[in-house]
Design a protein around this motif. Structure first.
Motif, PDB file in Angstrom:
ATOM      1  N   LEU A 136    -113.438 -14.745  74.762  1.00 26.36           N
ATOM      2  CA  LEU A 136    -114.284 -15.550  74.200  1.00 26.36           C
ATOM      3  C   LEU A 136    -113.446 -16.817  73.597  1.00 26.36           C
ATOM      4  N   THR A 137    -114.188 -18.127  73.976  1.00 27.30           N
ATOM      5  CA  THR A 137    -113.397 -19.227  73.403  1.00 27.30           C
ATOM      6  C   THR A 137    -114.236 -19.771  72.332  1.00 27.30           C
ATOM      7  N   ILE A 138    -113.839 -20.297  71.263  1.00 22.67           N
ATOM      8  CA  ILE A 138    -114.339 -20.868  70.137  1.00 22.67           C
ATOM      9  C   ILE A 138    -113.930 -22.292  70.022  1.00 22.67           C
ATOM     10  N   LEU A 139    -114.912 -23.224  70.180  1.00 21.36           N
ATOM     11  CA  LEU A 139    -114.661 -24.674  69.856  1.00 21.36           C
ATOM     12  C   LEU A 139    -115.065 -25.220  68.628  1.00 21.36           C
ATOM     13  N   PRO A 140    -114.441 -25.114  67.593  1.00 22.77           N
ATOM     14  CA  PRO A 140    -115.096 -25.528  66.270  1.00 22.77           C
ATOM     15  C   PRO A 140    -114.981 -27.266  66.456  1.00 22.77           C
ATOM     16  N   CYS A 141    -116.027 -28.105  65.797  1.00 23.64           N
ATOM     17  CA  CYS A 141    -115.988 -29.407  66.044  1.00 23.64           C
ATOM     18  C   CYS A 141    -116.068 -29.835  64.486  1.00 23.64           C
ATOM     19  N   ALA A 145    -122.682 -14.966  75.276  1.00 30.57           N
ATOM     20  CA  ALA A 145    -121.645 -15.939  74.927  1.00 30.57           C
ATOM     21  C   ALA A 145    -120.268 -15.973  75.660  1.00 30.57           C
ATOM     22  N   ARG A 146    -120.142 -17.222  76.177  1.00 28.52           N
ATOM     23  CA  ARG A 146    -118.699 -17.357  76.793  1.00 28.52           C
ATOM     24  C   ARG A 146    -117.993 -18.480  75.999  1.00 28.52           C
ATOM     25  N   VAL A 147    -118.596 -19.235  75.294  1.00 25.96           N
ATOM     26  CA  VAL A 147    -117.960 -20.392  74.564  1.00 25.96           C
ATOM     27  C   VAL A 147    -118.970 -20.389  73.181  1.00 25.96           C
ATOM     28  N   VAL A 148    -118.221 -20.476  72.203  1.00 25.91           N
ATOM     29  CA  VAL A 148    -119.008 -21.077  71.007  1.00 25.91           C
ATOM     30  C   VAL A 148    -118.655 -22.298  70.103  1.00 25.91           C
ATOM     31  N   LEU A 149    -119.561 -22.902  70.000  1.00 23.68           N
ATOM     32  CA  LEU A 149    -119.341 -24.355  69.188  1.00 23.68           C
ATOM     33  C   LEU A 149    -119.783 -24.289  67.954  1.00 23.68           C
ATOM     34  N   SER A 150    -119.316 -24.800  66.996  1.00 22.51           N
ATOM     35  CA  SER A 150    -119.704 -24.957  65.629  1.00 22.51           C
ATOM     36  C   SER A 150    -119.544 -26.754  65.082  1.00 22.51           C
ATOM     37  N   TRP A 202    -107.347  -8.127  68.830  1.00 18.41           N
ATOM     38  CA  TRP A 202    -108.427  -8.469  69.720  1.00 18.41           C
ATOM     39  C   TRP A 202    -108.685 -10.115  69.290  1.00 18.41           C
ATOM     40  N   LEU A 203    -108.979 -10.210  67.953  1.00 15.25           N
ATOM     41  CA  LEU A 203    -109.084 -11.492  67.439  1.00 15.25           C
ATOM     42  C   LEU A 203    -107.866 -12.547  67.723  1.00 15.25           C
ATOM     43  N   THR A 204    -106.724 -12.202  67.923  1.00 15.39           N
ATOM     44  CA  THR A 204    -105.443 -13.055  68.140  1.00 15.39           C
ATOM     45  C   THR A 204    -105.209 -13.178  69.497  1.00 15.39           C
ATOM     46  N   LYS A 205    -105.636 -12.342  70.424  1.00 16.24           N
ATOM     47  CA  LYS A 205    -104.983 -12.175  71.848  1.00 16.24           C
ATOM     48  C   LYS A 205    -106.286 -12.482  72.607  1.00 16.24           C
ATOM     49  N   ARG A 206    -107.478 -12.111  72.374  1.00 21.53           N
ATOM     50  CA  ARG A 206    -108.656 -12.144  73.634  1.00 21.53           C
ATOM     51  C   ARG A 206    -109.599 -13.335  73.099  1.00 21.53           C
ATOM     52  N   VAL A 207    -109.372 -14.013  71.935  1.00 20.85           N
ATOM     53  CA  VAL A 207    -110.253 -15.025  71.468  1.00 20.85           C
ATOM     54  C   VAL A 207    -109.487 -16.273  71.423  1.00 20.85           C
ATOM     55  N   VAL A 208    -109.993 -17.391  72.164  1.00 18.53           N
ATOM     56  CA  VAL A 208    -109.179 -18.343  72.102  1.00 18.53           C
ATOM     57  C   VAL A 208    -109.946 -19.455  71.199  1.00 18.53           C
ATOM     58  N   MET A 250    -133.357 -15.407  80.693  1.00 16.70           N
ATOM     59  CA  MET A 250    -132.867 -16.498  80.060  1.00 16.70           C
ATOM     60  C   MET A 250    -131.393 -15.993  79.646  1.00 16.70           C
ATOM     61  N   SER A 251    -130.219 -16.595  80.286  1.00 18.08           N
ATOM     62  CA  SER A 251    -129.206 -16.313  79.652  1.00 18.08           C
ATOM     63  C   SER A 251    -128.376 -17.601  79.221  1.00 18.08           C
ATOM     64  N   THR A 252    -127.563 -17.671  77.825  1.00 20.75           N
ATOM     65  CA  THR A 252    -127.193 -19.018  77.463  1.00 20.75           C
ATOM     66  C   THR A 252    -125.562 -18.574  77.264  1.00 20.75           C
ATOM     67  N   PRO A 253    -124.639 -18.833  77.912  1.00 23.70           N
ATOM     68  CA  PRO A 253    -123.556 -18.651  77.855  1.00 23.70           C
ATOM     69  C   PRO A 253    -122.575 -19.589  76.713  1.00 23.70           C
ATOM     70  N   ILE A 254    -123.540 -20.692  76.071  1.00 24.66           N
ATOM     71  CA  ILE A 254    -123.000 -21.476  75.170  1.00 24.66           C
ATOM     72  C   ILE A 254    -123.656 -21.131  73.992  1.00 24.66           C
ATOM     73  N   LEU A 255    -122.964 -20.951  72.891  1.00 27.62           N
ATOM     74  CA  LEU A 255    -123.875 -20.410  71.683  1.00 27.62           C
ATOM     75  C   LEU A 255    -123.386 -21.614  70.583  1.00 27.62           C
ATOM     76  N   GLN A 256    -124.258 -22.137  70.116  1.00 27.95           N
ATOM     77  CA  GLN A 256    -123.699 -23.502  69.001  1.00 27.95           C
ATOM     78  C   GLN A 256    -124.395 -23.086  67.740  1.00 27.95           C
ATOM     79  N   PHE A 257    -123.425 -23.047  66.570  1.00 28.21           N
ATOM     80  CA  PHE A 257    -123.683 -23.081  65.250  1.00 28.21           C
ATOM     81  C   PHE A 257    -123.752 -24.488  64.658  1.00 28.21           C
TER      82      PHE A 257
END
Length: 362
Positions: A148-153, A102-107, A183-189, A1-8
């Protein structure tokens, strides 16, 4: 099982918002995959939610309200969460998923979610969410550094930029590696987002009751990965109008009503719809919107949009099917006054705001 969305965060809001959107999109093949949800608080009173939120049969979300003046009620099952973990018990597995899947991180970590803890560090299991995120990002960088894309909510203005600055600053102090910081500034959205849906009640052990209205506005940028395609997700060139309308009309109205509820010692179980049944209180809120809020938006050439959003907001506040308790809205009241009222006043210098200032300066 792979989950590309990781939610905090296990909040009932995300259960009836992002998790529901992904579930509906999965049914039509328009999601990148399923979700691993991670509890960050370690709160033992929410232990039952961890297992229930990822049960194979899903959990319930009930949509109740008015659509075009017509009453609606829909009972849905959310099946997008296929794994649930806790940072307190499952840190190694959380790290593995963050690095490998993870490809997308939600929080959605609450009003104080970005607060730091004195003496916190990246060794072991960090205590604050920003430090946890830094440790996980550092592990991902060491593990190959995939984008990686980080989408804080969280309800914070320019939340993606705020979180990025915080984590980059922490990286400079705790993991001073120029390649990592680059890397944090250029490869993480770090996406700036705005979420808007009233989720009034939990369903135990997992699930929620929510209104029909929902939007998830995400500011467009290069490299952005979305968790899914959904009618409620809007990718926009500029988030500012959406952010200001929601923060300084809907959220501001909630804080005005919560302030009145606390000052007058009104009934413990009183809801938004109940307090607005008082014609004097409803008239006062309408006067604040008409004489203080809309003129502030007109100063920024958003007057027509503000008037339309006020009308929508008052209809949502009067939803007879939602029990949106003022005691819940009143949590972290001083911080909300700063963001919702004082922030609006600062944004609109010179616009008279006697009623709002009375709340802000009390």
């Amino acid at each position: 099982m792979s989950t590309p969305i990781l939610q905090f965060g296990t909040s009932r809001f995300l259960q009836a918002h992002a998790d529901l959107f992904v579930s509906e999109a999965m049914e039509s093949g328009h999601a990148i995959g399923s979700i691993t949800v991670v509890q960050t608080s370690g709160d033992p009173t929410r232990a039952g939610r961890i297992g229930a939120i990822s049960a194979p049969e899903g959990y319930p979300v009930i949509i109740r309200g008015l659509e075009g003046g017509t009453p609606v009620e829909r009972a849905l099952r959310v099946r997008s969460v296929t794994r649930s973990l806790s940072t307190a018990k499952d840190w190694d597995e959380v790290t593995r998923i963050f690095v490998e899947e993870a490809r997308v991180v939600l929080s959605n970590t609450g009003d104080m979610g970005y607060a730091l803890v004195d003496g916190d560090g990246v060794n072991g299991v960090p205590r604050s969410f920003p430090m946890k995120l830094l440790a996980l990002l550092h592990a991902r960088f060491r593990g190959g550094g995939m984008p990686l894309t980080i989408l804080p909510c969280e309800l914070i203005s320019r939340n993606g930029e705020v979180l990025q600055r915080l984590v980059v600053d922490l990286a400079g102090r705790h993991t001073p590696d120029e390649a990592f910081i680059s890397w944090l500034t250029k490869r993480v959205v770090w996406g700036n987002t705005l979420v808007d849906r009233i989720v009034s009640e939990p369903i135990e052990p997992a699930g929620a009751i929510a209104e029909p209205y929902a939007i998830w506005a995400i500011e467009r940028q290069t490299g952005l990965i979305l968790p899914c395609e959904h009618p409620c997700i809007k990718v926009v060139a500029d988030l500012t109008p959406y952010e200001r309308l929601k923060l300084h009309i809907l959220n501001l109205g909630h804080t005005v009503l919560a302030d009145r509820w606390m000052r007058e010692g009104r009934p413990e179980a009183e809801c938004v719809k109940d307090i607005l049944a008082d014609t004097a209180i409803r008239a006062e809120l309408q006067q604040i919107y008409r004489n203080e809020v809309v003129p502030g938006f007109r100063m920024h050439e958003l007057g027509d949009e503000a008037e339309a959003y006020v009308e929508t907001t008052l209809e949502r506040f009067g939803n007879p099917y939602l029990d949106h308790r003022l005691r819940d809205i009143a949590g972290h009241h001083p911080e909300k006054i700063v963001r919702r009222i004082i922030g609006f006043r600062d944004w609109c210098p010179g616009v008279p705001m006697p009623r709002l200032s009375a709340i802000a300066d009390r």
